[in-house]
Motif scaffolding. Structure first.
Motif, PDB file in Angstrom:
ATOM      1  N   LEU A 228     -95.365  27.197  -9.798  1.00 21.62           N
ATOM      2  CA  LEU A 228     -95.880  27.328  -8.436  1.00 21.62           C
ATOM      3  C   LEU A 228     -95.108  26.419  -7.486  1.00 21.62           C
ATOM      4  O   LEU A 228     -94.761  25.295  -7.845  1.00 21.62           O
ATOM      5  N   ASP A 229     -94.864  26.891  -6.276  1.00 22.17           N
ATOM      6  CA  ASP A 229     -94.338  26.002  -5.249  1.00 22.17           C
ATOM      7  C   ASP A 229     -95.401  24.986  -4.852  1.00 22.17           C
ATOM      8  O   ASP A 229     -95.114  23.804  -4.671  1.00 22.17           O
ATOM      9  N   GLU A 230     -96.638  25.464  -4.724  1.00 23.11           N
ATOM     10  CA  GLU A 230     -97.758  24.623  -4.319  1.00 23.11           C
ATOM     11  C   GLU A 230     -98.825  24.635  -5.416  1.00 23.11           C
ATOM     12  O   GLU A 230     -99.402  25.676  -5.706  1.00 23.11           O
ATOM     13  N   LEU A 231     -99.089  23.494  -6.011  1.00 24.39           N
ATOM     14  CA  LEU A 231    -100.050  23.417  -7.105  1.00 24.39           C
ATOM     15  C   LEU A 231    -101.450  23.800  -6.664  1.00 24.39           C
ATOM     16  O   LEU A 231    -102.245  24.308  -7.458  1.00 24.39           O
ATOM     17  N   ILE A 232    -101.744  23.605  -5.390  1.00 26.03           N
ATOM     18  CA  ILE A 232    -103.082  23.904  -4.882  1.00 26.03           C
ATOM     19  C   ILE A 232    -103.382  25.401  -5.022  1.00 26.03           C
ATOM     20  O   ILE A 232    -104.566  25.811  -5.055  1.00 26.03           O
ATOM     21  N   GLU A 233    -102.350  26.221  -5.129  1.00 21.70           N
ATOM     22  CA  GLU A 233    -102.546  27.662  -5.343  1.00 21.70           C
ATOM     23  C   GLU A 233    -103.263  27.912  -6.669  1.00 21.70           C
ATOM     24  O   GLU A 233    -104.065  28.839  -6.788  1.00 21.70           O
ATOM     25  N   TRP A 234    -102.968  27.092  -7.669  1.00 19.48           N
ATOM     26  CA  TRP A 234    -103.634  27.190  -8.973  1.00 19.48           C
ATOM     27  C   TRP A 234    -105.133  26.923  -8.820  1.00 19.48           C
ATOM     28  O   TRP A 234    -105.966  27.668  -9.327  1.00 19.48           O
ATOM     29  N   ILE A 235    -105.462  25.863  -8.090  1.00 20.87           N
ATOM     30  CA  ILE A 235    -106.865  25.492  -7.893  1.00 20.87           C
ATOM     31  C   ILE A 235    -107.604  26.566  -7.111  1.00 20.87           C
ATOM     32  O   ILE A 235    -108.711  26.978  -7.459  1.00 20.87           O
TER      33      ILE A 235
ATOM     34  N   PHE B 273    -112.836  39.525 -29.144  1.00 23.60           N
ATOM     35  CA  PHE B 273    -111.455  39.251 -28.724  1.00 23.60           C
ATOM     36  C   PHE B 273    -111.160  37.787 -28.980  1.00 23.60           C
ATOM     37  O   PHE B 273    -111.918  36.909 -28.563  1.00 23.60           O
ATOM     38  N   THR B 274    -110.047  37.484 -29.691  1.00 23.07           N
ATOM     39  CA  THR B 274    -109.754  36.099 -30.071  1.00 23.07           C
ATOM     40  C   THR B 274    -108.280  35.774 -29.895  1.00 23.07           C
ATOM     41  O   THR B 274    -107.418  36.590 -30.219  1.00 23.07           O
ATOM     42  N   ILE B 275    -107.996  34.581 -29.373  1.00 23.72           N
ATOM     43  CA  ILE B 275    -106.646  34.018 -29.353  1.00 23.72           C
ATOM     44  C   ILE B 275    -106.725  32.692 -30.087  1.00 23.72           C
ATOM     45  O   ILE B 275    -107.379  31.752 -29.629  1.00 23.72           O
ATOM     46  N   GLU B 276    -106.082  32.601 -31.235  1.00 21.78           N
ATOM     47  CA  GLU B 276    -106.210  31.413 -32.080  1.00 21.78           C
ATOM     48  C   GLU B 276    -105.517  30.190 -31.483  1.00 21.78           C
ATOM     49  O   GLU B 276    -106.017  29.071 -31.593  1.00 21.78           O
ATOM     50  N   LYS B 277    -104.350  30.394 -30.869  1.00 15.60           N
ATOM     51  CA  LYS B 277    -103.587  29.271 -30.332  1.00 15.60           C
ATOM     52  C   LYS B 277    -103.163  29.566 -28.885  1.00 15.60           C
ATOM     53  O   LYS B 277    -101.998  29.877 -28.627  1.00 15.60           O
ATOM     54  N   PRO B 278    -104.076  29.481 -27.966  1.00 10.32           N
ATOM     55  CA  PRO B 278    -103.700  29.745 -26.561  1.00 10.32           C
ATOM     56  C   PRO B 278    -102.772  28.653 -26.032  1.00 10.32           C
ATOM     57  O   PRO B 278    -102.988  27.469 -26.287  1.00 10.32           O
ATOM     58  N   PHE B 279    -101.744  29.057 -25.313  1.00 13.85           N
ATOM     59  CA  PHE B 279    -100.821  28.087 -24.708  1.00 13.85           C
ATOM     60  C   PHE B 279    -100.466  28.571 -23.316  1.00 13.85           C
ATOM     61  O   PHE B 279     -99.877  29.638 -23.143  1.00 13.85           O
ATOM     62  N   ILE B 280    -100.835  27.779 -22.313  1.00 12.54           N
ATOM     63  CA  ILE B 280    -100.467  28.066 -20.929  1.00 12.54           C
ATOM     64  C   ILE B 280    -100.035  26.756 -20.278  1.00 12.54           C
ATOM     65  O   ILE B 280    -100.801  25.793 -20.238  1.00 12.54           O
ATOM     66  N   GLY B 281     -98.813  26.711 -19.780  1.00 11.41           N
ATOM     67  CA  GLY B 281     -98.333  25.542 -19.061  1.00 11.41           C
ATOM     68  C   GLY B 281     -98.443  25.767 -17.558  1.00 11.41           C
ATOM     69  O   GLY B 281     -98.479  26.898 -17.091  1.00 11.41           O
ATOM     70  N   ILE B 282     -98.494  24.662 -16.820  1.00  9.36           N
ATOM     71  CA  ILE B 282     -98.590  24.722 -15.358  1.00  9.36           C
ATOM     72  C   ILE B 282     -97.645  23.685 -14.760  1.00  9.36           C
ATOM     73  O   ILE B 282     -97.587  22.544 -15.224  1.00  9.36           O
ATOM     74  N   ILE B 283     -96.909  24.070 -13.730  1.00  8.48           N
ATOM     75  CA  ILE B 283     -96.131  23.079 -12.983  1.00  8.48           C
ATOM     76  C   ILE B 283     -96.035  23.524 -11.524  1.00  8.48           C
ATOM     77  O   ILE B 283     -95.885  24.717 -11.228  1.00  8.48           O
ATOM     78  N   GLY B 284     -96.151  22.553 -10.624  1.00 14.49           N
ATOM     79  CA  GLY B 284     -96.061  22.842  -9.199  1.00 14.49           C
ATOM     80  C   GLY B 284     -96.015  21.557  -8.401  1.00 14.49           C
ATOM     81  O   GLY B 284     -96.189  20.461  -8.943  1.00 14.49           O
ATOM     82  N   GLY B 285     -95.782  21.676  -7.126  1.00 20.40           N
ATOM     83  CA  GLY B 285     -95.718  20.505  -6.248  1.00 20.40           C
ATOM     84  C   GLY B 285     -96.963  20.392  -5.388  1.00 20.40           C
ATOM     85  O   GLY B 285     -97.701  21.360  -5.199  1.00 20.40           O
ATOM     86  N   ILE B 286     -97.179  19.196  -4.876  1.00 22.86           N
ATOM     87  CA  ILE B 286     -98.321  18.975  -3.991  1.00 22.86           C
ATOM     88  C   ILE B 286     -98.014  17.812  -3.051  1.00 22.86           C
ATOM     89  O   ILE B 286     -97.312  16.866  -3.426  1.00 22.86           O
TER      90      ILE B 286
END
Length: 239
Positions: A135-142, A178-191
C-alpha cells in the motif's frame, strides 16, 4: 550488515544515490524477504512452537519522504513477477465465461486491494505460500476492514490471528467446512506522523494489534533530492 553481502551494492545505491532512509530500506528488505519466503518456512525458539515470518510493516515519515519509492525498489523483483503473472492471467481468461473464470485458480504474490473474505476463500487456498499487500498509504488497510459487515465485523481479530499463523476455519450450513492450515498475509505501507493516531482507534493499542506492526522512522526527516537523470546500474538493480 544483517543482509547477505551480495546485497551491499544495492543497499549502498539506495542510501547514497537515492538518499533513502536506512530504516526504510532495512524494514522494506526484511518484509520483501518475508514475502518471498511466505509460509514455506516457520521459525521456532524451542523446537515445538512454530511461527510464520509474517510482517505487518509501516514506514513512518513526512509527506514525500520516499516511503513508496523505497518499497517499490525493495520489492521490485516481486512486483515484476506479479506483472508477468497478471499478463498471463489476462491472456488465459480473455475468452472465458463467468462460470469458467470462477473455477480457474488465480496465482498471486502481491496485491493492492481485496476484501478479507475473498482473500481467505479465493486467493490463499491456491497460493499456499501466502500473499503480501503493498500500500502507498497504510491507513487504507485500516479503513478497508469490515467493509462487508453491516455491524462491527471481525476483520481485525482475523488479522491478529493470521499474524500468528493460527489456522483459519469457517463452517457454513450444509456441513461445508473451509480451512487454511497455514495462512500467511504480509502487509507493508507508509503513513504520516499525523495519521498514526488512526491506528490506535477502537482500542487497537490494547488488543495487541499495534504490537504486531513494525515501524520504521527515519533518523532525519527530509525530502530526498534525487538527481532527475540518475538511474541505478542494471547489474546492481538485478541482484
Amino acid at each position: 550488515h544483517i543482509f547477505n553481502n551480495n546485497l551491499n551494492p544495492f543497499i549502498q545505491e539506495l542510501e547514497t544515490n537515492y538518499k533513502l532512509p536506512r530504516s526504510f530500506i532495512g524494514l522494506s528488505l526484511l518484509t520483501a524477504y518475508s514475502s518471498a519466503i511466505g509460509g514455506g518456512y516457520m521459525v521456532s525458539t524451542n523446537g515445538v512452537d512454530m511461527f510464520p515470518l509474517a510482517f505487518y510493516s509501516s514506514l513512518v515519515g513526512m509527506t514525500s519522504s520516499a516511503k513508496s519509492l523505497t518499497i517499490k525498489k525493495c520489492f521490485s523483483f516481486l512486483i515484476d513477477e506479479q506483472v508477468r503473472i497478471d499478463r498471463q492471467w489476462k491472456e488465459e481468461t480473455a475468452d472465458l465465461k463467468q462460470q469458467e473464470l470462477e473455477a480457474k485458480r488465480m496465482k498471486t504474490l502481491i496485491y493492492r486491494d481485496s476484501h478479507l473474505t475473498t482473500l481467505l476463500r479465493s486467493v490463499l487456498p491456491y497460493n499456499p505460500k501466502g500473499v503480501t499487500r503493498i500500500l502507498d498509504e497504510l491507513i487504507e488497510w485500516i479503513n478497508s476492514m469490515n467493509q462487508l459487515s453491516k455491524k462491527e465485523g471481525i476483520d481485525e481479530q482475523i488479522w491478529l490471528s493470521t499474524w500468528d499463523g493460527v489456522p483459519y476455519s469457517a463452517i457454513r450450513s450444509g456441513n461445508q467446512k473451509f480451512t487454511i492450515e497455514k495462512p500467511f498475509i504480509g502487509i507493508i505501507g507508509g503513513i504520516q506522523y499525523q495519521k498514526l493516531k488512526e491506528l490506535f482507534k477502537n482500542d487497537r493499542g490494547f488488543s495487541g494489534f499495534i504490537s504486531r506492526i513494525l515501524f520504521a522512522v527515519p533518523e532525519v526527516d527530509e525530502i530526498p533530492l534525487i538527481h532527475p537523470e540518475y538511474s541505478m546500474n542494471l547489474a546492481i538493480s538485478s541482484i
